[in-house]
Design an enzyme around this catalytic site. Structure first.
Site, mmCIF file in Angstrom:
data_model
loop_
_atom_site.group_PDB
_atom_site.id
_atom_site.type_symbol
_atom_site.label_atom_id
_atom_site.label_comp_id
_atom_site.label_asym_id
_atom_site.label_seq_id
_atom_site.Cartn_x
_atom_site.Cartn_y
_atom_site.Cartn_z
ATOM 1 N N GLU A 308 0.767 -1.211 0.086
ATOM 2 C CA GLU A 308 -0.060 -0.017 0.299
ATOM 3 C C GLU A 308 0.904 1.282 -0.148
ATOM 4 O O GLU A 308 1.745 1.354 0.836
ATOM 5 C CB GLU A 308 -0.794 0.005 1.027
ATOM 6 N N CYS A 342 -2.472 7.961 4.663
ATOM 7 C CA CYS A 342 -2.547 7.624 3.163
ATOM 8 C C CYS A 342 -3.514 7.997 2.512
ATOM 9 O O CYS A 342 -3.843 8.237 1.426
ATOM 10 C CB CYS A 342 -2.476 5.939 3.234
#
Length: 557
Positions: A308, A342
């Site tokens: 990720e 994020c």
């Protein structure tokens, strides 16, 4: 604490003692309020006071051996970089190779341990973090990673606890997923761990992610080398110690801080590499992936590579949107934890008809946002960014905005690294929707806004989809259901976590499993029921009870 039992029935699990249908009942951990006079507030304040001005020694841990190398490092508090919260050392190549071999030697016995026993460790760890260790881990997350009370609580308590509990639940229930039998034979699916070791490379921004990256593969019968982030060392080590104290055997998770390239070279050059579980930057992930590809011929298996890598997350506002929801949602998404999530919103598209109201609302709240020391003042909304490199990178973007003819700063824009790495929450208006500031990830408290003619929203949806290489999170604000439906189709591939009339941050384990594609990663959705399957190598066993007596088929005569 949750308790499980296993029953002999084709080697499959038959459930909790109190749940005859093999349902594992867990719920999301409540978020505590930390209001004045509450017991959790008092416990946290005591934990913060206990850490003030102190430096914790954190070794590398291989098996039960605590190892110190000569490469000494320090974790600094972002908002007070004179405070060395932790002293630690980097594992060198020799120590990393020793850790790999020790893990591989322990793998077989661990893989054969019943999943109910492995899950019990995570259930117990979740209970410990929920209770006696909660304040300590929160305090280390606040001081070490610069989080406010609520941001540390959401991350290092409920999210981490939920990862442990729900993944343990999913691992147990996975055993119920069995193939069909046929007359005279039975079929069993065995969910083995991967043959080799898994490398877990963790980021600084979520204590929970580090625990999940290392803990979930271990839950599924794997052995793990955990490389914690230098800037999340204290909280990560606290989580590691909880796992060990709750029954995790030695050599199952090796705690090995290391220089990134040294760690990457060591793991990718080992024939025993079975997987990489990664959260971090695109360049680092690409480097690891390329190294794996270059070394394919040395591996016993094709390594699983899961990653990720962040995003350039959007808020799209239609003329039918609720203005207050847009304003408050964007403030939280863009500026909570200094934009270092994020999922944080960093680009926003607003119709010209609503921009005056939205701008006024953003500026009104902006002047009340308190930037400071979250441990000393619980009314702080955001604190310093994580380190000097991050500070310099974000400041470079702000300086660019100050000199660019297509960019104008409408709020914030000041930076000060005298005592901590402080960057004011900054709002920048751009005339060019394809300016680099709308394309590249900044990972700081910087929001870029493009104001578009309200009737051109369809073109703007296409713009959102094609501007950035990332596809992690995004939000659409509209009360017009036709527009909501249009946006869903136009932005189908633009975000892995997609929100309607809600901010782009705040995913909850088991409610919004998290991840995105394109440059944002491999979209394995940790927090969801399928994530545990990523870390297994299933084996199907067919047992036949009717002997085969004839080699000919009937039609052969």
């Amino acid at each position: 604490m949750l308790h499980v039992r296993s029953a002999l029935c084709r080697q499959s699990w038959r459930g909790f003692k109190t749940f005859p249908r093999a349902a594992v009942e867990v719920k999301n951990e409540p978020i505590l309020g930390f209001n004045e006079g509450s017991p959790e507030r008092k416990e946290l304040q005591k934990a913060l006071a206990d850490l003030k001005g102190k430096t914790e020694d954190i070794p590398c841990v291989v098996g039960d051996e605590h190892v110190w190398t000569q490469d000494i490092r320090y974790q600094l508090s972002p908002y007070n970089h004179s405070h060395k919260l932790a002293k630690f050392c980097y594992a060198d190549k020799e120590l990393l190779n020793k850790a790999i071999l020790a893990s591989v030697a322990a793998r077989r016995e661990w893989d054969l341990t019943p999943v109910t026993d492995r899950a019990q460790i995570l259930f117990k760890a979740a209970d410990v973090i929920s209770g006696p260790k909660r304040a300590e881990i929160l305090a280390k997350t606040m001081i070490g990673q610069g989080k406010t009370v609520v941001q540390a609580e959401i991350d290092a308590a409920p999210e981490l606890i939920d990862f442990f509990r729900f993944n343990a639940k999913h691992a147990i229930e996975l055993l119920e997923q069995q193939p069909l039998d046929s007359e005279g034979s039975t079929n069993t699916m065995l969910y083995r761990g991967l043959e080799g070791f898994v490398a877990a490379v963790a980021p600084f921004n979520f204590t929970a992610i580090g625990g999940n990256l290392a803990g979930t593969p271990a839950l599924m019968g794997n052995v793990v080398l955990w490389k914690p982030s230098d800037t999340a060392m204290s909280a990560s080590y606290a989580v590691y110690k909880v796992l060990r104290e709750c029954g995790l055997p030695p050599n199952i998770i090796q705690f090995v801080p290391a220089d990134g390239p040294v760690f990457g070279d060591a793991i990718t050059s080992s024939e025993h590499l079975a997987g990489i579980n990664f959260t971090g930057s695109v360049p680092t992930f690409k480097r690891l992936w390329k190294q794996v590809a270059q070394n394919l011929d040395i591996y016993k298996n094709f390594p699983r590579v899961a990653g990720e890598c962040g995003g350039k997350n959007f808020h799209f506002v239609h003329k039918s949107a609720d203005v207050q929801s847009v304003v408050t949602g964007t403030i939280r998404s863009a500026f909570e934890y200094g934009g270092q999530k994020c999922s944080a919103c960093s680009r926003m598209y607003v119709p010209d008809s609503l921009w005056p109201q939205i701008k006024e609302g953003l500026l009104a709240i902006h002047k009340d946002l308190k930037l400071g020391d979250p441990a000393a003042d619980f009314s702080t909304f955001l604190s310093a960014v994580i380190d000097d490199k991050s500070f310099a990178r974000i400041k470079k973007w702000i300086d660019l905005a100050k000199s660019s003819p297509s960019l104008s700063i409408i709020a914030g824009g000041n930076c000060d690294s005298t005592t901590g790495y402080f960057v004011e929450p900054t709002i920048i208006e751009t005339k060019d929707p394809r300016d680099a500031i709308m394309n590249e990830e900044i990972f700081g408290p910087v929001l870029a806004v493009y104001v578009y003619p309200e009737n051109n929203y369809k073109e703007v949806l296409e713009l959102i989809d094609t501007t950035s290489p990332f596809a992690l999170t995004g939000a659409v604000f509209a009360q017009d259901q036709t527009v909501v439906d249009e946006a869903a189709k136009a932005l189908r591939n633009a975000a892995g976590n997609y929100y309607v009339n809600d901010k782009s941050t705040g995913s909850i384990v088991a409610q919004q499993p998290f991840g995105g594609a394109r440059a944002s990663g491999t979209n394995d959705k940790p927090g969801g029921p399928h994530y545990v399957l990523r870390w297994t190598s299933p084996q199907v066993v067919k047992s036949t009870y009717v002997p085969l007596k004839e080699w000919k088929y009937p039609y052969m005569g």
